[in-house]
Design a protein around this motif. Structure first.
Motif, PDB file in Angstrom:
ATOM      1  N   GLY A  31      75.799  26.403  81.620  1.00 56.15           N
ATOM      2  CA  GLY A  31      75.716  25.537  80.465  1.00 56.15           C
ATOM      3  C   GLY A  31      75.488  24.082  80.833  1.00 56.15           C
ATOM      4  N   PHE A  32      75.965  23.695  81.997  1.00 57.38           N
ATOM      5  CA  PHE A  32      75.842  22.298  82.420  1.00 57.38           C
ATOM      6  C   PHE A  32      74.391  21.854  82.529  1.00 57.38           C
ATOM      7  N   GLU A  33      73.509  22.810  82.715  1.00 58.10           N
ATOM      8  CA  GLU A  33      72.086  22.478  82.799  1.00 58.10           C
ATOM      9  C   GLU A  33      71.562  21.906  81.485  1.00 58.10           C
ATOM     10  N   LEU A  34      72.309  22.152  80.428  1.00 58.48           N
ATOM     11  CA  LEU A  34      71.866  21.694  79.111  1.00 58.48           C
ATOM     12  C   LEU A  34      72.498  20.368  78.708  1.00 58.48           C
ATOM     13  N   LEU A  35      73.456  19.898  79.505  1.00 57.41           N
ATOM     14  CA  LEU A  35      74.153  18.661  79.166  1.00 57.41           C
ATOM     15  C   LEU A  35      73.713  17.527  80.076  1.00 57.41           C
ATOM     16  N   PRO A  36      73.866  16.290  79.619  1.00 58.64           N
ATOM     17  CA  PRO A  36      73.595  15.157  80.507  1.00 58.64           C
ATOM     18  C   PRO A  36      74.604  15.153  81.660  1.00 58.64           C
ATOM     19  N   PRO A  37      74.323  14.387  82.713  1.00 58.06           N
ATOM     20  CA  PRO A  37      75.192  14.402  83.899  1.00 58.06           C
ATOM     21  C   PRO A  37      76.641  14.058  83.578  1.00 58.06           C
ATOM     22  N   LYS A  38      76.842  13.179  82.607  1.00 58.76           N
ATOM     23  CA  LYS A  38      78.203  12.847  82.188  1.00 58.76           C
ATOM     24  C   LYS A  38      78.420  13.380  80.788  1.00 58.76           C
ATOM     25  N   PHE A  39      79.515  14.080  80.607  1.00 56.58           N
ATOM     26  CA  PHE A  39      79.753  14.697  79.296  1.00 56.58           C
ATOM     27  C   PHE A  39      81.246  14.814  79.078  1.00 56.58           C
ATOM     28  N   THR A  40      81.605  15.040  77.829  1.00 58.02           N
ATOM     29  CA  THR A  40      83.022  15.222  77.497  1.00 58.02           C
ATOM     30  C   THR A  40      83.314  16.710  77.336  1.00 58.02           C
ATOM     31  N   LEU A  41      84.591  17.040  77.342  1.00 55.24           N
ATOM     32  CA  LEU A  41      84.960  18.438  77.155  1.00 55.24           C
ATOM     33  C   LEU A  41      84.567  18.917  75.758  1.00 55.24           C
ATOM     34  N   SER A  42      84.569  18.011  74.814  1.00 49.51           N
ATOM     35  CA  SER A  42      84.136  18.410  73.468  1.00 49.51           C
ATOM     36  C   SER A  42      82.649  18.748  73.461  1.00 49.51           C
TER      37      SER A  42
END
Lengths: 229, 229
Positions: B152-163
């Motif tokens: 899933g991290f591939e879909l998020l920016p490098p910095k993200f929140t748990l929400s």
DNA sequence: TATTGATAGTGTATATTTAACACCATGTCA
DNA sequence: TGACATGGTGTTAAATATACACTATCAATA
């Protein structure tokens, strides 16, 4: 993108990793190549896809032609497209894996598939092309799939004992399973029907025979039932 | 198997289902076709495989050409080989799926991919060829894979929140997750590194930012660690 | 500047699932 | 009839999954 006929095209083949189970061992069916390249080497059954047949049909046709197997469990696995996997020219292969009941096949083996032979998965000969990679991928898929889908029955005869089933799972997963927990779980799925027969195996207490209830499986599957082992 | 040049050959293409995540929604990147057939219709980015490139390379090349995307997570999905899937002639397509960080892509979108557009997965237009089937297969694969691999991290920016992460999982799995249990579990994997920054989102308490520890993931993966959600 | 609104963050108790474990049963064969 | 081989059966403890509610911290605004 532009639609263009002028480029050379890759040839398209299908290959099949055929799994069988016998005498506590997982086996793979291989063909000895009659022609170059890799003449005399062992390889997976397979061949070229015709323009008027789907991939599934092509795989089943090649399987029937080269091994005499029909009406088997067959699924697409992965497509292997390394540029140099065939020394002659560019060949892309859509790999499949099949599960067959060894007992069914043995009768036909002599006639249709003179140069086909079963090998224990742990003692495969050197294979032609990248077929060793394909076998490895198929085994990994089988190991993964068997954990959450009751496909193991495709490898057993119609009537089998719980010990047969456990030995099959142990062979696939390459690990020992607890007898009581295993029985509890598989019976819990409600997919096994106890027959009125027992297996007279000699030398010990006869074992209850079961059959797999395919109809019930289809129904439960549609309801999203979880068959995780 | 006979090696034979005389039969007509299928054309071989690659197609890509590109997933992105933005504003609590899972999205797919589509291209509007400039040529017949299906001119004007939306379709998956993709195109013909060249004889000197692997399938993976072909998929990445087409993706770069048609959408400007590079260095993305990309995996082979399934090969679609129905005989009539392309009205012109026999075309077999090796479908892939890609996961991209939407934030990265937005800058490039204007230049490289004028006729590319993101659509929410729940509101896709009618697609050309059998591309709707391919999208369905890709979504099923993504839903299955996300349960036991932290992709899933591939879909998020490098910095993200748990929400952010939770909303992503909820969008993919199409179900609500318990906040406390979700946080317990993902932090338990030890793959999230708390940064010293917080997200000043305004209007409420700022959230801790995390990054994904890819090195640690590789190490744990080799040891057969279980990332089941 | 106090209140409201929005999301962040945190712990426990219960239910469920998994894992570990040992003995008697029933047949054949020597 | 005893030895041997495999079949068949339940319980307990540990681990895991699930359900659940309140306080914290910021911005905006009344």
């Amino acid at each position: 993108m532009a639609y263009n006929y002028q480029y050379p095209r890759a040839a398209l083949t299908v290959d099949c990793v055929v799994f069988g189970f016998d005498e506590s061992e997982l086996k793979v069916l291989l063909i000895q190549r009659a022609l170059e390249p890799f003449k005399g080497k062992w390889a997976l059954p397979g061949g070229f896809v015709r323009v008027d047949e789907t991939l599934d049909v092509a795989a089943r046709r090649e399987l029937a032609e080269e091994t005499g197997l029909e009406n088997v469990f067959l699924e697409q696995l992965y497509t292997f497209g390394t540029v140099d996997r065939d020394p002659r020219e560019r060949v892309v292969s859509v790999a499949h894996y099949a599960l067959v009941k060894l007992t069914d096949h043995k009768a036909k083996a002599a006639t249709d598939a003179a140069n086909a032979q079963w090998f224990p998965i742990s003692k495969l000969p050197k294979l032609a092309f990248d077929h060793a990679d394909i076998v490895a991928a198929a085994l990994a898929r089988l190991q993964g799939k068997v954990r959450y889908q009751p496909i193991g029955f495709e490898l057993l005869p119609p009537k089998f004992t719980l010990s047969d089933l456990q030995h099959l799972y142990e062979a696939i997963l390459e690990s020992d399973l607890d007898k009581r927990n295993f029985r509890k779980k598989v019976l819990g799925f409600g997919l096994l029907v106890a027959l009125k027969e027992t297996q007279m195996a000699g030398g010990h207490r006869p074992a209850q025979l079961f059959r797999f209830d395919a109809d019930k499986y289809e129904k439960l599957k549609k309801r999203g039932f979880n068959f995780e082992l």
